[in-house]
Design a protein around this motif. Structure first.
Motif, mmCIF file in Angstrom:
data_model
loop_
_atom_site.group_PDB
_atom_site.id
_atom_site.type_symbol
_atom_site.label_atom_id
_atom_site.label_comp_id
_atom_site.label_asym_id
_atom_site.label_seq_id
_atom_site.Cartn_x
_atom_site.Cartn_y
_atom_site.Cartn_z
ATOM 1 N N ALA A 23 0.829 -1.205 0.000
ATOM 2 C CA ALA A 23 0.000 0.000 0.000
ATOM 3 C C ALA A 23 0.861 1.250 0.000
ATOM 4 O O ALA A 23 0.561 2.229 -0.699
ATOM 5 C CB ALA A 23 -0.935 -0.009 1.211
ATOM 6 N N MET A 24 1.936 1.248 0.760
ATOM 7 C CA MET A 24 2.822 2.411 0.796
ATOM 8 C C MET A 24 3.553 2.603 -0.528
ATOM 9 O O MET A 24 3.810 3.730 -0.956
ATOM 10 C CB MET A 24 3.824 2.271 1.944
ATOM 11 C CG MET A 24 3.180 2.350 3.336
ATOM 12 S SD MET A 24 2.355 3.932 3.699
ATOM 13 C CE MET A 24 0.642 3.565 3.215
ATOM 14 N N VAL A 25 3.880 1.505 -1.199
ATOM 15 C CA VAL A 25 4.482 1.626 -2.536
ATOM 16 C C VAL A 25 3.486 2.250 -3.499
ATOM 17 O O VAL A 25 3.813 3.146 -4.288
ATOM 18 C CB VAL A 25 4.942 0.249 -3.048
ATOM 19 C CG1 VAL A 25 5.368 0.334 -4.513
ATOM 20 C CG2 VAL A 25 6.109 -0.270 -2.206
ATOM 21 N N ALA A 26 2.224 1.807 -3.430
ATOM 22 C CA ALA A 26 1.193 2.345 -4.322
ATOM 23 C C ALA A 26 0.921 3.815 -4.045
ATOM 24 O O ALA A 26 0.537 4.566 -4.954
ATOM 25 C CB ALA A 26 -0.095 1.539 -4.168
ATOM 26 N N ALA A 27 1.120 4.247 -2.807
ATOM 27 C CA ALA A 27 0.877 5.650 -2.458
ATOM 28 C C ALA A 27 1.965 6.571 -2.999
ATOM 29 O O ALA A 27 1.778 7.781 -3.047
ATOM 30 C CB ALA A 27 0.762 5.801 -0.947
ATOM 31 N N GLY A 28 3.096 6.018 -3.399
ATOM 32 C CA GLY A 28 4.147 6.805 -4.038
ATOM 33 C C GLY A 28 4.840 7.782 -3.100
ATOM 34 O O GLY A 28 5.057 7.504 -1.926
ATOM 35 N N ARG A 29 5.138 8.976 -3.618
ATOM 36 C CA ARG A 29 5.913 9.964 -2.870
ATOM 37 C C ARG A 29 5.139 10.560 -1.701
ATOM 38 O O ARG A 29 5.727 11.240 -0.854
ATOM 39 C CB ARG A 29 6.379 11.082 -3.807
ATOM 40 C CG ARG A 29 7.401 10.628 -4.848
ATOM 41 C CD ARG A 29 7.705 11.758 -5.825
ATOM 42 N NE ARG A 29 8.305 12.904 -5.160
ATOM 43 C CZ ARG A 29 9.605 13.041 -4.924
ATOM 44 N NH1 ARG A 29 10.453 12.096 -5.296
ATOM 45 N NH2 ARG A 29 10.072 14.123 -4.325
ATOM 46 N N ALA A 30 3.842 10.308 -1.633
ATOM 47 C CA ALA A 30 3.050 10.804 -0.505
ATOM 48 C C ALA A 30 3.166 9.897 0.709
ATOM 49 O O ALA A 30 2.565 10.181 1.745
ATOM 50 C CB ALA A 30 1.587 10.948 -0.908
ATOM 51 N N ALA A 31 3.919 8.794 0.587
ATOM 52 C CA ALA A 31 4.083 7.847 1.690
ATOM 53 C C ALA A 31 5.568 7.590 1.918
ATOM 54 O O ALA A 31 6.431 8.288 1.388
ATOM 55 C CB ALA A 31 3.331 6.552 1.386
ATOM 56 N N ALA A 32 5.859 6.576 2.699
ATOM 57 C CA ALA A 32 7.241 6.204 3.012
ATOM 58 C C ALA A 32 7.223 4.779 3.544
ATOM 59 O O ALA A 32 6.171 4.270 3.946
ATOM 60 C CB ALA A 32 7.834 7.151 4.059
ATOM 61 N N PRO A 33 8.372 4.089 3.530
ATOM 62 C CA PRO A 33 8.406 2.725 4.072
ATOM 63 C C PRO A 33 7.957 2.691 5.530
ATOM 64 O O PRO A 33 8.285 3.580 6.314
ATOM 65 C CB PRO A 33 9.892 2.335 3.944
ATOM 66 C CG PRO A 33 10.419 3.195 2.843
ATOM 67 C CD PRO A 33 9.679 4.491 2.970
ATOM 68 N N THR A 34 7.210 1.667 5.879
ATOM 69 C CA THR A 34 6.711 1.543 7.251
ATOM 70 C C THR A 34 7.084 0.221 7.912
ATOM 71 O O THR A 34 6.957 0.093 9.126
ATOM 72 C CB THR A 34 5.172 1.684 7.281
ATOM 73 O OG1 THR A 34 4.592 0.696 6.426
ATOM 74 C CG2 THR A 34 4.739 3.071 6.832
ATOM 75 N N THR A 35 7.520 -0.756 7.145
ATOM 76 C CA THR A 35 7.818 -2.068 7.737
ATOM 77 C C THR A 35 9.307 -2.383 7.757
ATOM 78 O O THR A 35 9.724 -3.336 8.402
ATOM 79 C CB THR A 35 7.098 -3.191 6.964
ATOM 80 O OG1 THR A 35 7.528 -3.174 5.597
ATOM 81 C CG2 THR A 35 5.593 -3.003 7.025
ATOM 82 N N TYR A 36 10.122 -1.614 7.053
ATOM 83 C CA TYR A 36 11.569 -1.811 7.063
ATOM 84 C C TYR A 36 12.200 -0.426 7.032
ATOM 85 O O TYR A 36 11.911 0.376 6.169
ATOM 86 C CB TYR A 36 12.026 -2.643 5.870
ATOM 87 C CG TYR A 36 11.545 -2.105 4.539
ATOM 88 C CD1 TYR A 36 10.273 -2.421 4.058
ATOM 89 C CD2 TYR A 36 12.348 -1.275 3.756
ATOM 90 C CE1 TYR A 36 9.810 -1.901 2.859
ATOM 91 C CE2 TYR A 36 11.892 -0.772 2.548
ATOM 92 C CZ TYR A 36 10.618 -1.089 2.110
ATOM 93 O OH TYR A 36 10.167 -0.579 0.917
ATOM 94 N N LEU A 37 13.054 -0.152 8.002
ATOM 95 C CA LEU A 37 13.574 1.202 8.159
ATOM 96 C C LEU A 37 15.097 1.285 8.109
ATOM 97 O O LEU A 37 15.671 2.327 8.407
ATOM 98 C CB LEU A 37 13.074 1.805 9.479
ATOM 99 C CG LEU A 37 11.558 1.949 9.620
ATOM 100 C CD1 LEU A 37 11.208 2.609 10.943
ATOM 101 C CD2 LEU A 37 10.971 2.749 8.482
#
Length: 237
Positions: free
Chosen positions: A147-161
């Motif tokens: 889902a975060m990949v699909a959101a593009g630049r409006a999101a960011a990684p959430t499960t691997y930091l």
């Protein structure tokens, strides 16, 4: 690429950045329950699970290999399902596509079901339920990642930091322009893990509840840009 500059017109606003921090905290809570209370594998960090799978194979530990495979399979299933669902989504700079928000809502329902099963078992589920919870936790983390990949630049990684931390240090601190949102994400991961781990010690039956509540809060924050007046958004190109 991580951005370490303040929000600007046309970029993700504060509500989306808060949503990302909350989703990172969800990941921390899910990982705490997965690693400490299920089968000593991670729900969202597949690099580590591949290493755990190799170690289990090298030591001929069938149970460890099975747990790693359950997590890998669940994560891949979540990734694939959401990738198919969101493949026609148009990424926006200032809001998440409606399908992305719907996916996160579905994740909240799965986490609610998991929390109910966990609580009904008093925090000590039987082996079959443990397997289902392990696979389900990884599925949610895979779904969230896609889902975060699909959101593009409006999101960011959430499960691997790991990459987020490396980018922050080299391109943020290293250039003298560190931002506040990456440290907040890292703090969110720690806080989410600490909350669920603390509940495992003091109120075990409630340990799976925080990820569900945090996901609901993230969905609410993500809906704020969608509710603002403006041109109708389209999820298809």
């Amino acid at each position: 690429m991580e951005q370490h500059v303040p929000s600007r017109p046309g970029g993700p606003g504060r509500s989306l950045r808060v949503a990302v921090v909350l989703l990172v905290a969800v990941s921390g809570g899910v990982e705490a329950v997965s690693f400490l209370a299920l089968d000593k594998v991670f729900a969202g960090v597949m690099t580590s699970n591949l290493a755990l799978l190799g170690m289990a194979a090298g030591r001929s530990q069938a149970a460890g290999a099975r747990a790693a495979l359950l997590a890998l399979g669940g994560f891949a299933t979540g990734l694939l399902a959401v990738a198919l669902l969101t493949r026609r989504c148009a990424a926006h700079a200032d809001r998440w596509p409606g399908r992305v928000v719907l996916v996160l809502g579905a994740d909240a329902l799965l986490l609610a079901a998991g929390a109910l099963a966990w609580g009904a078992a008093g925090g000590t589920p039987d082996p079959t339920t443990r397997d289902a919870l392990q696979c389900g936790a990884a599925l949610v983390m895979g779904s969230q990642s896609a889902a975060m990949v699909a959101a593009g630049r409006a999101a960011a990684p959430t499960t691997y930091l790991t990459g987020t931390l490396a980018t922050f240090i080299t391109r943020g601190v290293g250039t003298g322009r560190p931002g506040v949102w990456v440290p907040l994400r890292l703090a969110g991961l720690i806080a989410g893990a600490a909350l669920s781990a603390g509940l495992l010690e003091r109120a075990r039956a409630w340990a799976a509840l925080p990820p569900f509540l945090l996901t609901l809060a993230a969905v609410a924050a993500a809906c704020v840009p969608l509710l603002r007046p403006g041109p109708p958004a389209s999820d298809t190109r």
